[in-house]
Design a protein around this motif. Structure first.
Motif, PDB file in Angstrom:
ATOM      1  N   ASP A  83      43.983  -2.542 106.482  1.00 16.52           N
ATOM      2  CA  ASP A  83      44.883  -1.750 107.316  1.00 16.52           C
ATOM      3  C   ASP A  83      46.322  -2.108 106.957  1.00 16.52           C
ATOM      4  O   ASP A  83      46.747  -3.255 107.160  1.00 16.52           O
ATOM      5  CB  ASP A  83      44.608  -2.029 108.795  1.00 16.52           C
ATOM      6  N   SER A 152      45.691   3.217 107.479  1.00 15.95           N
ATOM      7  CA  SER A 152      47.029   2.925 107.977  1.00 15.95           C
ATOM      8  C   SER A 152      47.315   3.908 109.094  1.00 15.95           C
ATOM      9  O   SER A 152      46.805   5.031 109.079  1.00 15.95           O
ATOM     10  CB  SER A 152      48.066   3.053 106.861  1.00 15.95           C
ATOM     11  N   VAL A 181      44.420   7.574 105.780  1.00 21.34           N
ATOM     12  CA  VAL A 181      45.514   7.128 106.638  1.00 21.34           C
ATOM     13  C   VAL A 181      45.963   8.232 107.586  1.00 21.34           C
ATOM     14  O   VAL A 181      45.902   9.421 107.262  1.00 21.34           O
ATOM     15  CB  VAL A 181      46.719   6.633 105.803  1.00 21.34           C
TER      16      VAL A 181
END
Length: 273
Positions: A83, A152, A181
């Protein structure tokens, strides 16, 4: 602004957000939310009760993202997940549950206060397949080809060097690895002054990419199978109070920006060979 100045602003804002959570004051992506909460349309209603019920309250309170990448990344048992900009650790802890004891979840953050909060949340959650690393997303402290999935949550838009971020993500992914993400994305041209004000409301620091630019940067980094899927489209009414406070005529600018800023799920894959 210079790259380092942007980085310092981001670090300061997220450090203060972590300290507010630690002090039991909750948090806000902008750090100055009114009682109405300018950032609510961005950070609210992202996770289901079932997903977060077993997580520490501090992990939920420190969630500053704009999406739920762990729900969309299709994580599998045994995978290694990273992450980027892990904050208080909510997406890392959720990922750790999805990949199971045979998998591993890394969180990367540059802010000492967020790392301390995340490690305490890890301890409270009893997560043994988790590791939080200190570092910058432009220079990931992991070996090449060591990660199956990169997630993310509304962090890449904060970087002043997105090409470097995507190149690093490509480097640490294994062949066939996935980028999945959540991020803020812009659709279409917007006057600079208005764009800057809306981006400040959304993410505290300007920098959201236009959709085609995001696609082009991923392709240049080497990714294939690029896809940008809107998950939440922001309306001018969501930010009316903030924009009026910035001295903008909201009714006048609405036709130029309404619906052009969105949270999106960005997918891409590193070629298998």
């Amino acid at each position: 602004m210079a790259d380092q100045e942007i980085k310092d602003i981001v670090k300061d804002k997220y450090a203060r957000a972590a300290l507010r959570v630690t002090a039991g004051e909750g948090s806000s992506c902008c750090g100055t939310a009114s009682s109405r909460g300018e950032c609510d349309p961005i950070t609210s209603r992202i996770y289901t009760e079932g997903e977060t019920a077993e997580l520490p309250a501090e992990a939920r309170a420190a969630s500053l993202g704009c999406g739920n990448p762990t729900a969309l990344a299709e994580l599998a048992p045994g995978e290694t997940v990273l992450d980027l900009g892990s904050g208080g650790g909510i997406d890392v802890l959720l990922s750790a549950k999805r990949v199971g004891p045979s998998g591993r979840a890394y969180g990367l953050d540059m802010t000492d206060e967020m790392l301390a909060l995340a490690r305490e949340n890890q301890r409270k959650a009893g997560a043994t397949n988790v590791e939080f690393l200190k570092g910058e997303i432009e220079q990931i402290p992991l070996p090449s080809g060591s990660v199956d999935v990169i997630i993310s949550n509304c962090v890449i838009n904060l970087s002043a060097d997105k090409d470097r971020v995507l190149a690093e993500a490509f480097r640490v992914l294994r062949p066939g690895g996935r980028l999945a993400v959540s991020d803020v994305v812009v659709r279409g041209p917007i006057p600079t002054q208005i764009r800057r004000s809306v981006e400040l409301w959304i993410g505290c620091v300007a920098g959201a990419l236009e959709e085609q630019e995001y696609r082009d940067k991923l392709a240049r980094a080497g990714f294939e199978a690029v896809d940008v899927e809107p998950t939440r489209i922001y309306r001018v009414e969501d930010a009316r109070e903030f924009l009026e406070g910035a001295g903008l005529d909201v009714d006048a600018i609405a036709p130029q920006v309404d619906g052009k800023f969105m949270s999106a799920f960005v997918r891409a894959r590193k070629p298998a060979r």
